[in-house]
Motif scaffolding. Structure first.
Motif, PDB file in Angstrom:
ATOM      1  N   MET A  50     -20.548  33.433 124.570  1.00 15.41           N
ATOM      2  CA  MET A  50     -21.194  34.448 125.412  1.00 15.41           C
ATOM      3  C   MET A  50     -22.714  34.365 125.281  1.00 15.41           C
ATOM      4  SD  MET A  50     -18.697  37.758 125.004  1.00 15.41           S
ATOM      5  CE  MET A  50     -19.579  38.795 126.169  1.00 15.41           C
ATOM      6  N   ASN A  51     -23.177  34.149 124.067  1.00  8.26           N
ATOM      7  CA  ASN A  51     -24.632  34.075 123.861  1.00  8.26           C
ATOM      8  C   ASN A  51     -25.250  32.874 124.571  1.00  8.26           C
ATOM      9  OD1 ASN A  51     -24.843  36.387 122.409  1.00  8.26           O
ATOM     10  ND2 ASN A  51     -24.827  35.406 120.401  1.00  8.26           N
ATOM     11  N   TRP A  52     -24.430  31.848 124.775  1.00  5.29           N
ATOM     12  CA  TRP A  52     -24.944  30.673 125.479  1.00  5.29           C
ATOM     13  C   TRP A  52     -25.402  31.048 126.891  1.00  5.29           C
ATOM     14  CZ3 TRP A  52     -23.874  27.715 129.809  1.00  5.29           C
ATOM     15  CH2 TRP A  52     -24.484  26.451 129.846  1.00  5.29           C
ATOM     16  N   LEU A  53     -24.798  32.105 127.405  1.00  5.74           N
ATOM     17  CA  LEU A  53     -25.142  32.530 128.772  1.00  5.74           C
ATOM     18  C   LEU A  53     -26.338  33.484 128.798  1.00  5.74           C
ATOM     19  CD1 LEU A  53     -21.529  33.155 130.066  1.00  5.74           C
ATOM     20  CD2 LEU A  53     -23.109  31.434 130.937  1.00  5.74           C
ATOM     21  N   ASP A  54     -26.883  33.780 127.622  1.00  3.63           N
ATOM     22  CA  ASP A  54     -27.944  34.784 127.550  1.00  3.63           C
ATOM     23  C   ASP A  54     -29.328  34.130 127.688  1.00  3.63           C
ATOM     24  OD1 ASP A  54     -29.631  36.838 127.052  1.00  3.63           O
ATOM     25  OD2 ASP A  54     -28.992  37.202 124.982  1.00  3.63           O
ATOM     26  N   PRO A  55     -29.985  34.291 128.819  1.00  3.98           N
ATOM     27  CA  PRO A  55     -31.302  33.661 128.978  1.00  3.98           C
ATOM     28  C   PRO A  55     -32.368  34.289 128.078  1.00  3.98           C
ATOM     29  CG  PRO A  55     -30.796  35.035 130.879  1.00  3.98           C
ATOM     30  CD  PRO A  55     -29.573  35.020 130.026  1.00  3.98           C
ATOM     31  N   PHE A  98     -41.675  25.440 122.773  1.00  2.00           N
ATOM     32  CA  PHE A  98     -41.491  25.193 124.204  1.00  2.00           C
ATOM     33  C   PHE A  98     -40.350  24.206 124.377  1.00  2.00           C
ATOM     34  CE2 PHE A  98     -42.133  23.086 128.220  1.00  2.00           C
ATOM     35  CZ  PHE A  98     -42.450  24.126 129.064  1.00  2.00           C
ATOM     36  N   SER A  99     -39.287  24.701 125.003  1.00  2.00           N
ATOM     37  CA  SER A  99     -38.115  23.850 125.176  1.00  2.00           C
ATOM     38  C   SER A  99     -37.780  23.754 126.670  1.00  2.00           C
ATOM     39  CB  SER A  99     -36.944  24.460 124.403  1.00  2.00           C
ATOM     40  OG  SER A  99     -35.791  23.702 124.625  1.00  2.00           O
ATOM     41  N   VAL A 100     -37.405  22.566 127.102  1.00  2.00           N
ATOM     42  CA  VAL A 100     -37.117  22.356 128.522  1.00  2.00           C
ATOM     43  C   VAL A 100     -35.722  22.898 128.882  1.00  2.00           C
ATOM     44  CG1 VAL A 100     -36.894  20.611 130.336  1.00  2.00           C
ATOM     45  CG2 VAL A 100     -38.658  20.373 128.600  1.00  2.00           C
ATOM     46  N   SER A 101     -34.793  22.889 127.919  1.00  2.00           N
ATOM     47  CA  SER A 101     -33.410  23.320 128.211  1.00  2.00           C
ATOM     48  C   SER A 101     -33.330  24.705 128.856  1.00  2.00           C
ATOM     49  CB  SER A 101     -32.559  23.313 126.949  1.00  2.00           C
ATOM     50  OG  SER A 101     -32.583  22.073 126.367  1.00  2.00           O
ATOM     51  N   PRO A 102     -34.022  25.725 128.298  1.00  2.00           N
ATOM     52  CA  PRO A 102     -33.929  27.046 128.931  1.00  2.00           C
ATOM     53  C   PRO A 102     -34.469  27.051 130.365  1.00  2.00           C
ATOM     54  CG  PRO A 102     -34.889  27.239 126.749  1.00  2.00           C
ATOM     55  CD  PRO A 102     -34.827  25.792 127.059  1.00  2.00           C
ATOM     56  N   LEU A 103     -35.452  26.186 130.614  1.00  4.59           N
ATOM     57  CA  LEU A 103     -36.009  26.127 131.969  1.00  4.59           C
ATOM     58  C   LEU A 103     -34.960  25.569 132.935  1.00  4.59           C
ATOM     59  CD1 LEU A 103     -39.608  24.747 131.247  1.00  4.59           C
ATOM     60  CD2 LEU A 103     -38.762  27.075 131.128  1.00  4.59           C
ATOM     61  N   ILE A 104     -34.271  24.526 132.470  1.00  9.02           N
ATOM     62  CA  ILE A 104     -33.200  23.938 133.296  1.00  9.02           C
ATOM     63  C   ILE A 104     -32.103  24.985 133.533  1.00  9.02           C
ATOM     64  CG2 ILE A 104     -31.406  22.132 133.362  1.00  9.02           C
ATOM     65  CD1 ILE A 104     -34.083  20.855 133.533  1.00  9.02           C
ATOM     66  N   PHE A 105     -31.796  25.726 132.474  1.00  9.80           N
ATOM     67  CA  PHE A 105     -30.772  26.782 132.570  1.00  9.80           C
ATOM     68  C   PHE A 105     -31.158  27.800 133.651  1.00  9.80           C
ATOM     69  CE2 PHE A 105     -29.191  30.964 131.377  1.00  9.80           C
ATOM     70  CZ  PHE A 105     -27.853  30.718 131.114  1.00  9.80           C
ATOM     71  N   CYS A 106     -32.409  28.260 133.582  1.00 11.04           N
ATOM     72  CA  CYS A 106     -32.857  29.285 134.543  1.00 11.04           C
ATOM     73  C   CYS A 106     -32.818  28.736 135.966  1.00 11.04           C
ATOM     74  CB  CYS A 106     -34.278  29.739 134.205  1.00 11.04           C
ATOM     75  SG  CYS A 106     -34.388  30.687 132.691  1.00 11.04           S
ATOM     76  N   VAL A 163     -23.235  22.819 137.255  1.00  7.66           N
ATOM     77  CA  VAL A 163     -24.318  23.504 136.530  1.00  7.66           C
ATOM     78  C   VAL A 163     -23.976  23.641 135.042  1.00  7.66           C
ATOM     79  CG1 VAL A 163     -25.368  25.792 136.238  1.00  7.66           C
ATOM     80  CG2 VAL A 163     -25.318  24.722 138.480  1.00  7.66           C
ATOM     81  N   PHE A 164     -22.752  24.074 134.736  1.00  8.29           N
ATOM     82  CA  PHE A 164     -22.361  24.216 133.331  1.00  8.29           C
ATOM     83  C   PHE A 164     -22.412  22.861 132.627  1.00  8.29           C
ATOM     84  CE2 PHE A 164     -20.826  28.439 134.327  1.00  8.29           C
ATOM     85  CZ  PHE A 164     -21.018  29.115 133.142  1.00  8.29           C
ATOM     86  N   ALA A 165     -21.833  21.862 133.274  1.00  9.39           N
ATOM     87  CA  ALA A 165     -21.768  20.539 132.637  1.00  9.39           C
ATOM     88  C   ALA A 165     -23.165  19.979 132.430  1.00  9.39           C
ATOM     89  CB  ALA A 165     -20.935  19.592 133.501  1.00  9.39           C
ATOM     90  N   SER A 166     -24.006  20.090 133.450  1.00 10.06           N
ATOM     91  CA  SER A 166     -25.341  19.506 133.316  1.00 10.06           C
ATOM     92  C   SER A 166     -26.148  20.239 132.254  1.00 10.06           C
ATOM     93  CB  SER A 166     -26.074  19.500 134.655  1.00 10.06           C
ATOM     94  OG  SER A 166     -26.149  20.800 135.161  1.00 10.06           O
ATOM     95  N   ILE A 205     -24.942  21.855 129.579  1.00  7.59           N
ATOM     96  CA  ILE A 205     -24.411  21.523 128.247  1.00  7.59           C
ATOM     97  C   ILE A 205     -24.843  20.113 127.849  1.00  7.59           C
ATOM     98  CG2 ILE A 205     -22.271  21.083 126.956  1.00  7.59           C
ATOM     99  CD1 ILE A 205     -21.043  23.419 128.628  1.00  7.59           C
ATOM    100  N   LEU A 206     -24.721  19.186 128.787  1.00 14.08           N
ATOM    101  CA  LEU A 206     -25.113  17.810 128.474  1.00 14.08           C
ATOM    102  C   LEU A 206     -26.602  17.723 128.180  1.00 14.08           C
ATOM    103  CD1 LEU A 206     -23.037  15.754 131.070  1.00 14.08           C
ATOM    104  CD2 LEU A 206     -22.759  15.790 128.595  1.00 14.08           C
ATOM    105  N   PHE A 207     -27.394  18.354 129.009  1.00 17.12           N
ATOM    106  CA  PHE A 207     -28.843  18.296 128.818  1.00 17.12           C
ATOM    107  C   PHE A 207     -29.237  18.874 127.462  1.00 17.12           C
ATOM    108  CE2 PHE A 207     -33.208  19.606 129.188  1.00 17.12           C
ATOM    109  CZ  PHE A 207     -33.796  18.572 129.885  1.00 17.12           C
TER     110      PHE A 207
END
Lengths: 255, 496
Positions: A207-212, A224-232, B35-38, B40-42
Motif C-alpha cells: 500500500m505504501n508503494w502507492l503513496d506519492p 533527488f530521485s527520478v523514480s518518484p517523478l516517473i511515478f507521478c 504503468v505498474f510494470a514500468s 516497478i522495473l524502473f
C-alpha cells in the motif's frame, strides 16, 4: 488543444476561482515561510515539500469546475460535436490548471528572493524539491479532473477530489492499520506470529508503494530521485486517460 | 420498419455498446499494467542509479574515502546492516533523517557487499536469535547491528552525531556534526579487519567522563569499559589499552602497584593530565609509575610567550607542534593546547627505555609555578617544553608503550564535542591509540564527519519589525487583495 488551454486558463481569472486559489496558496505558503523566518532558519526545500499537504485544499478548488461546470451549462456538447480530439480537451484543461499552479508558485519564488537577500541558502536541493512539487501537482490535478468528469456538480466534484487526495495523504496511516488488523486476524486464526506479521508488513509495503507522499518525502533533505517523478507522471497519465475514457463513453452514449 | 429489423438494429447497437465497454475497460487495464510494470522495473533497475544527493554537505551520500574503502572489500563480502526497528517513514526533525538515506547509499554503492534492512525485533523476535545465536551482543530495539561473519558492532542513532557539551550541560543536546558515515564505515572496517581490542578507563579519580573519547575508540573497533579505583584494583588480562583521562587527584597505592605490574607485563597506556582546576596536585604516585617509563609530569602550567603560538592574551591557550616522527599523525602539525603541564624525560638510567618528544611548545614558552595561597607566580626560563611524550622499552618483545599528554585538549568531552571528530587533535589521538595498540596495521580508513546543513539567515535581519512586515504582506495584504479582486469579479459576472 491550445484553444482549450487558453479558454480554460482565462476562465480561472474571469471567475473568482483563480484569485481565491492563489490567495489561499499565498496565505498558506506565507504562514510556513514566516514561521521559518522568525526562527532564523529558512529551508526552501522543506517549505515546498510542506506545501504538498495543501494539495487537498487547493486542487479541488482549481479543478472542480473543469468538466462539471461545462456539463451543468450544457456546453460540454461542444467537445463531442466539434472536430477536436477529446484527449486534447483533457490535456488542455490539465495544462490550464497546471499553469495556474505555476502562477501560484510565484509566492515561493518571492520567498526564495527574500531568503537570498537575508544571506540564506537557496541550494540545488531546493530546486529538486520544486521539481517534484510540480510533478505532484500534475498528479493531483489529473485526479481533480477525473473527479470533475464524473459529475455535473462542482460541489460533488470538489468533495470527490478532496476524498481521493485525503485518502492518498493518509495511505501510510491506513496501510499501518490494515496491516496490523490483518496480522492480528491471521494470528487469531492460528497463523504463527511472525508469518502473520510478514503478511501484514507485505500489505503495508504494497500500500505504501502507492503513496506519492512517502516517495517524495526525502526530497526535503536533498535526495533527488527520478523514480518518484516517473511515478507521478505515469499515474497522472492514467488519471487523464480515465478522464478521457469517461468523456469518450459519454460521446458514444450520446450518439 | 418491421419488428425484425428493429430487433436486429437493437441487437447490433447492444453489441456495439458491449464492444466499446470492453474496449474501454481493456485499454484502461492495459495502461494500468504498463504503468505498474514500468514503475516497478524502473524503480528496481534504474531507481538507485538515478538518485542524486543535492543536500548542502552531501549528507546523504558516501564520501570518496568510504566509497574507495567499500570498493576495496572482497567481492564476496556480505556485510549486513540491520536496523532493529520498522523502517522510519517520517524522518522530519529526527536523527534518522541523516541515517536512512545514507544507509541506502551504502547499499546502492556496494555492489551487493553491504545490505541494509529494517527488522523490528518486537514484531520479529527471531531476528535477535538469527543475528546473535549465542546472545553475546547487546541487541535491542532502535539500534543498528552491523554484522559480518558472526561478529556484530552495534550502533545507536544517538551516537552518530557529536554534540555541543556546553548546551548539554543546560539540558539540551545540540548536534554539531554528522558522524553517521564516520560511524558506519569504521564499524565495517573494524569488522573487516577481524581485530578486537579493549580499552579500560581508570575511573574514580574525578576523571573526565570520556564519552567522546569512547566514541573515538569505538570508531577504531575498540570496546571501552570503566575500571573503578578500589582497594583490590587490578587490570584485567584482556586490557589492550589503559587510559587515565585527566584525573583530578593522584592515583592511590593499589593503582600504582597495579600499573607498575602492568608495565612489567608490557601493557600499553595513555595518561592525560592538565593544569586546569587542580593546580596543587603534583601526582607523585602517578609520576612514580611514569618514571618507570622514564617520564615525568611537572606541576607547572605552560605559558606561551610567542604571539604566533599564543591563542589568548594570557598565553595559557596556545598552539603546539608535533615533532618530526609524528607529522603523519594528522593533516596539520599545529594543535590546540590549554593549561598544559610540561612532560619531560626523567633521569631513569636504564638505556632500554626510549623516550621521545611528540609535541612541543615554541622556544619562548615558560613554565609558571602557581601559588594558590598568595597568588604569586614564578617563571622558569624561556625554553621549548614538551607537552606530549612517548616512551617504550627497546630490545624486548611486547614492550610497554605509553603516551603522556600534559593537556586534556586531545581527550576531554568538552574539547571533542566543541571541535568535532575532524579536528586535528582528534586525528592525532586516534593515531596515538592506533600506534600503541597496533591497530594502525588494520584500520586505516579515515572518514571525516560532515557539518550539519545550516539554513540560518542573517540574524540581524530577523527583527520583529521585519517579521511583522512580512506577516502583513504575505499573509494579509496579498491574500486580501486577491480575495477583493475575486469578490469584484464575482459581483460583475454573477448575472452573466
Amino acid at each position: 488543444m491550445f484553444a482549450v488551454f487558453k479558454r480554460e486558463f482565462l476562465s480561472y481569472f474571469r471567475s473568482p476561482v483563480g484569485y481565491v486559489a492563489i490567495a489561499l496558496f499565498s496565505f498558506l505558503s506565507g504562514y510556513i515561510f514566516i514561521n521559518n523566518f522568525s526562527s532564523g532558519s529558512v529551508n526552501i526545500a522543506s517549505e515546498v515539500i510542506s506545501m504538498r499537504s495543501f494539495f487537498v485544499v487547493i486542487v479541488p478548488i482549481i479543478t472542480m469546475g473543469s468538466f462539471a461546470e461545462d456539463k451543468k451549462r450544457g456546453t460540454e456538447i461542444l467537445y463531442y460535436t466539434t472536430p477536436v480530439d477529446l484527449f486534447s480537451v483533457v490535456f488542455g484543461k490539465f495544462l490550464a490548471a497546471f499553469a495556474l499552479y505555476m502562477i501560484m508558485f510565484v509566492n515561493i519564488i518571492v520567498h526564495m528572493i527574500v531568503t537570498k537577500s537575508c544571506n540564506g541558502i537557496v541550494g540545488i536541493g531546493d530546486w529538486g524539491s520544486i521539481i517534484v512539487f510540480f510533478f505532484l501537482a500534475a498528479l493531483f490535478i489529473s485526479i481533480g479532473l477525473l473527479a470533475s468528469a464524473i459529475t455535473d456538480s462542482q460541489i460533488i466534484s470538489a468533495i470527490a477530489c478532496f476524498i481521493i487526495i485525503i485518502f492518498i495523504q493518509l495511505i501510510s496511516t491506513i496501510s499501518a492499520l490494515v496491516g496490523n488488523t490483518i496480522s492480528a486476524f491471521l494470528a487469531v486464526i492460528g497463523v504463527s506470529s511472525e508469518s502473520a506479521n510478514s503478511i501484514g508488513t507485505a500489505i503495508v509495503n504494497g500500500m505504501n508503494w502507492l503513496d506519492p507522499f512517502t516517495k517524495t518525502a526525502d526530497f526535503r533533505y536533498g535526495v533527488f530521485s527520478v523514480s518518484p517523478l516517473i511515478f507521478c507522471v505515469s499515474f497522472a497519465i492514467v488519471f487523464m486517460f480515465l478522464t478521457f475514457r469517461i468523456l469518450e463513453k459519454k460521446r458514444w452514449a450520446k450518439s | 420498419m418491421s419488428s425484425n429489423k428493429k430487433s436486429a438494429n437493437k441487437s447490433s447497437g447492444d453489441n456495439r455498446q458491449k464492444y466499446l465497454k470492453l474496449y474501454s475497460v481493456g485499454t484502461v487495464l492495459i495502461l494500468l499494467v504498463i504503468v505498474f510494470a514500468s514503475n516497478i522495473l524502473f524503480e528496481n533497475i534504474l531507481g538507485k542509479h538515478l538518485t542524486f544527493d543535492l543536500s548542502l554537505s552531501n549528507q546523504n551520500s558516501l564520501t570518496k574515502e568510504s566509497s574507495d574503502f567499500i570498493a576495496s572489500l572482497p567481492a564476496d563480502a556480505n556485510f549486513r546492516i540491520v536496523g532493529l526497528m520498522d523502517k522510519p517513514t517520517s524522518l522530519n526533525n529526527s536523527p534518522m533523517r541523516y541515517i536512512v538515506p545514507l544507509l541506502d547509499d551504502y547499499a546502492s554503492k556496494s555492489n551487493g557487499r553491504i545490505s541494509v534492512e529494517y527488522v523490528n525485533p518486537e514484531t520479529y523476535p527471531s531476528i535477535l536469535r538469527e543475528l546473535d545465536p549465542q546472545n553475546i551482543y547487546d541487541l535491542s530495539s532502535d539500534k543498528f547491528a552491523v554484522c559480518y561473519q558472526g561478529r556484530i558492532i552495534t550502533v545507536e542513532p544517538y551516537d552518530c552525531f557529536t554534540y555541543d557539551s556546553s548546551y548539554s550541560q543546560q539540558g539540551y543536546m545540540v548536534p554539531t556534526a554528522n558522524a553517521v558515515e564516520y560511524t558506519f564505515t569504521n564499524a565495517i572496517a573494524n569488522l573487516a579487519s577481524g581485530i578486537t581490542a579493549k580499552a579500560y578507563f581508570v575511573t574514580g579519580l574525578q576523571t573526565d567522563e570520556s564519552v567522546q573519547l569512547k566514541h573515538v575508540l569505538s570508531s577504531l573497533g575498540m570496546e571501552a569499559e570503566d575500571l573503578p579505583v578500589s582497594n583490590g584494583f587490578a587490570i584485567p588480562d584482556d586490557c589492550d589499552l589503559l587510559i587515565l583521562n585527566n584525573p583530578q587527584t593522584d592515583i592511590p597505592e593499589p593503582v600504582e602497584i597495579a600499573l607498575g605490574e602492568y608495565i612489567d607485563k608490557g601493557g600499553d597506556f595513555i595518561v592525560v593530565l592538565s593544569f586546569y582546576n587542580n593546580v596543587t596536585e603534583s601526582y607523585s604516585r602517578l609520576n612514580n609509575v611514569l618514571n618507570k617509563m622514564n617520564l615525568n609530569v611537572d606541576s607547572y602550567v605552560l605559558r606561551e610567550n610567542d604571539p604566533h603560538y599564543a591563542l589568548d592574551t594570557t598565553g595559557f591557550a596556545s598552539l603546539i607542534h608535533s615533532t618530526d616522527g609524528y607529522k603523519e599523525f594528522a593533516s596539520t602539525d599545529s594543535f590546540r593546547a590549554s593549561y598544559a603541564r610540561p612532560v619531560r624525560a626523567y633521569d631513569n638510567p636504564f638505556s632500554y627505555i626510549t623516550t621521545e618528544p611528540v609535541m612541543t611548545t615554541s622556544s619562548t614558552a615558560t613554565a609558571v609555578i602557581v601559588d594558590p595561597d598568595n597568588g604569586i607566580s614564578e617563571f622558569e626560563n624561556e625554553n621549548t617544553y614538551n607537552v606530549v611524550m612517548y616512551s617504550t622499552y627497546t630490545g624486548m618483545t611486547n614492550p610497554p608503550q605509553c603516551f603522556v599528554f600534559g593537556t586534556s585538549d586531545f581527550t576531554s568531552d568538552s574539547y571533542l564535542s566543541s571541535y568535532g571528530y575532524n579536528d586535528a587533535n582528534v586525528q592525532f589521538i586516534r593515531n596515538c591509540i592506533k600506534k600503541v595498540t597496533g591497530l594502525n596495521e588494520y584500520n586505516n580508513v579515515f572518514v571525516y564527519t560532515k557539518p550539519l546543513d545550516d539554513y540560518s539567515i542573517d540574524s540581524a535581519k530577523v527583527t520583529s519589525t521585519n517579521v511583522s512586515v512580512m506577516t502583513v504582506v504575505f499573509m494579509v495584504v496579498i491574500p486580501l487583495a486577491l480575495v477583493i479582486v475575486a469578490v469584484i469579479i464575482y459581483n460583475k459576472r454573477k448575472n452573466l
